[in-house]
Design an enzyme around this catalytic site. Structure first.
Site, PDB file in Angstrom:
ATOM      1  N   SER A 229       3.332  -2.155  10.519  1.00 34.60           N
ATOM      2  CA  SER A 229       4.793  -2.105  10.658  1.00 34.60           C
ATOM      3  C   SER A 229       5.462  -3.428  10.286  1.00 34.60           C
ATOM      4  CB  SER A 229       5.190  -1.672  12.078  1.00 34.60           C
ATOM      5  OG  SER A 229       4.728  -0.359  12.352  1.00 34.60           O
TER       6      SER A 229
ATOM      7  N   GLU B 173      -6.991   4.503   8.326  1.00 39.92           N
ATOM      8  CA  GLU B 173      -6.849   5.916   7.973  1.00 39.92           C
ATOM      9  C   GLU B 173      -8.124   6.457   7.326  1.00 39.92           C
ATOM     10  OE1 GLU B 173      -2.079   5.178   7.493  1.00 39.92           O
ATOM     11  OE2 GLU B 173      -3.285   5.440   5.685  1.00 39.92           O
TER      12      GLU B 173
ATOM     13  N   HIS C  78      -9.506   0.764   5.545  1.00 36.05           N
ATOM     14  CA  HIS C  78      -8.233   1.047   6.204  1.00 36.05           C
ATOM     15  C   HIS C  78      -8.469   2.023   7.354  1.00 36.05           C
ATOM     16  CE1 HIS C  78      -4.097   2.330   6.869  1.00 36.05           C
ATOM     17  NE2 HIS C  78      -3.707   1.287   6.170  1.00 36.05           N
TER      18      HIS C  78
ATOM     19  N   GLY D  49       2.384   2.242  11.033  1.00 39.08           N
ATOM     20  CA  GLY D  49       3.279   3.386  10.886  1.00 39.08           C
ATOM     21  C   GLY D  49       3.959   3.818  12.170  1.00 39.08           C
TER      22      GLY D  49
ATOM     23  N   ASN E 291       0.855  -1.183   0.000  1.00 39.39           N
ATOM     24  CA  ASN E 291       0.000   0.000   0.000  1.00 39.39           C
ATOM     25  C   ASN E 291       0.897   1.242   0.000  1.00 39.39           C
ATOM     26  OD1 ASN E 291      -1.887   2.007   0.449  1.00 39.39           O
ATOM     27  ND2 ASN E 291      -2.352   1.389   2.554  1.00 39.39           N
TER      28      ASN E 291
ATOM     29  N   GLU F   7      -5.147  -5.318  10.869  1.00 38.59           N
ATOM     30  CA  GLU F   7      -4.154  -4.259  11.106  1.00 38.59           C
ATOM     31  C   GLU F   7      -4.461  -3.568  12.433  1.00 38.59           C
ATOM     32  OE1 GLU F   7      -2.228  -2.595   7.233  1.00 38.59           O
ATOM     33  OE2 GLU F   7      -4.208  -1.727   7.446  1.00 38.59           O
TER      34      GLU F   7
ATOM     35  N   LYS G 240       0.035   4.252  -0.199  1.00 42.25           N
ATOM     36  CA  LYS G 240      -0.617   5.408   0.448  1.00 42.25           C
ATOM     37  C   LYS G 240      -0.408   6.667  -0.403  1.00 42.25           C
ATOM     38  CE  LYS G 240      -0.297   3.192   4.951  1.00 42.25           C
ATOM     39  NZ  LYS G 240      -0.192   3.366   6.410  1.00 42.25           N
TER      40      LYS G 240
END
Length: 255
Positions: free
Chosen positions: A212, A97, A95, A173, A9, A167, A11
């Site tokens: 990560s 985010e 996701h 991250g 991904n 996730e 991003k």
């Protein structure tokens, strides 16, 4: 036996120059890989560019999001049919985010799942708990709720040929990663949860780990029986590191 999937991904990163260099490196590093499916999801602006660059490789195009509408007055949105025409197959939805910054609900994400299935595309449904939820012992409840948004509206059969990416939000991250044992426990819970509705569907569904994942911790994660590859963020922007992750998945699942 489930074939692992490692997906990158990108991003909100990239340029034409970067895409050309990265895909070139990936094609070179992954030419001999057969035991692991591989996909990369660049920003939508570069889908056509990257699809052309991937020609002749074993790497499949993916995308980072989709809208629920197929056409109409929805400025800035991208439809499933458009993604399909661009050559994308694996589409990331849910996701953290998107859930956090765009306030996407479980119900809205389930609608995206349905639209993708109808279009013949593969949803990559991201689920996972925040740090506060993890500390409160709510990991299983959160994952169950996010899966049930699809299960309760579309049935277990909707997960045939689909992908789930667990996730934990606290690991995305941050440099933190769940231990292999922690990740395995949640992956087993996810599979068992779907198995309550349909055991055969649960056995075949691909459940990736994300958060990560890098070239240093991937191999140990992939030794776990219910971890079927990874959804990779930062490390997917480096051809060498991403290739190590893919080859680790191939090696672990070949045993």
């Amino acid at each position: 036996m489930r074939k692992p999937l490692v997906m990158g991904n990108w991003k909100l990163n990239g340029s034409k120059e970067m895409a050309k260099a990265l895909v070139s490196g990936l094609k070179q590093n992954l030419a001999g890989v057969k035991g692991c499916d591989v996909s990369i999801a660049p920003p939508v602006m570069y889908l056509d560019e990257v699809n052309g660059l991937l020609a002749g490789s074993n790497i499949v195009l993916g995308a980072q999001n989709v809208d629920t509408a197929l056409s109409g007055a929805f400025t800035g949105d991208i439809s499933a049919t458009m993604l399909k025409e661009m050559g994308a197959k694996y589409i990331i939805i849910g996701h953290s985010e998107r859930r956090t910054y765009h306030k996407e609900s479980d119900e809205f994400i389930a609608k995206k799942f349905a639209v993708l299935k109808e279009a013949g595309l593969t949803p990559v449904l991201c689920i996972g708990e925040t740090e506060a939820e993890n500390e409160a012992g709510q990991t299983q409840a959160v994952c169950a709720r996010q899966i049930d948004a699809v299960l309760n509206t579309q049935g277990a059969a909707a997960f045939n040929g689909a992908v789930i990416a667990y996730e934990p939000v606290w690991a995305i991250g941050t440099g933190k990663s769940a231990t292999p044992a922690q990740a395995q426990a949640v992956h087993k819970f996810i599979r068992d949860h779907i198995a309550k509705k349909d055991e055969s569907v649960a056995k075949q569904v691909i459940i990736q780990y994300g958060g990560s994942v890098n070239d240093a911790n991937a191999a140990e994660l992939f030794t776990q029986p219910d971890i079927d590859g990874a959804l990779v963020g930062g490390a997917s922007l480096k051809a060498d590191a991403f290739a190590v992750i893919v080859k680790a998945a191939e090696k672990a699942k070949a045993k």
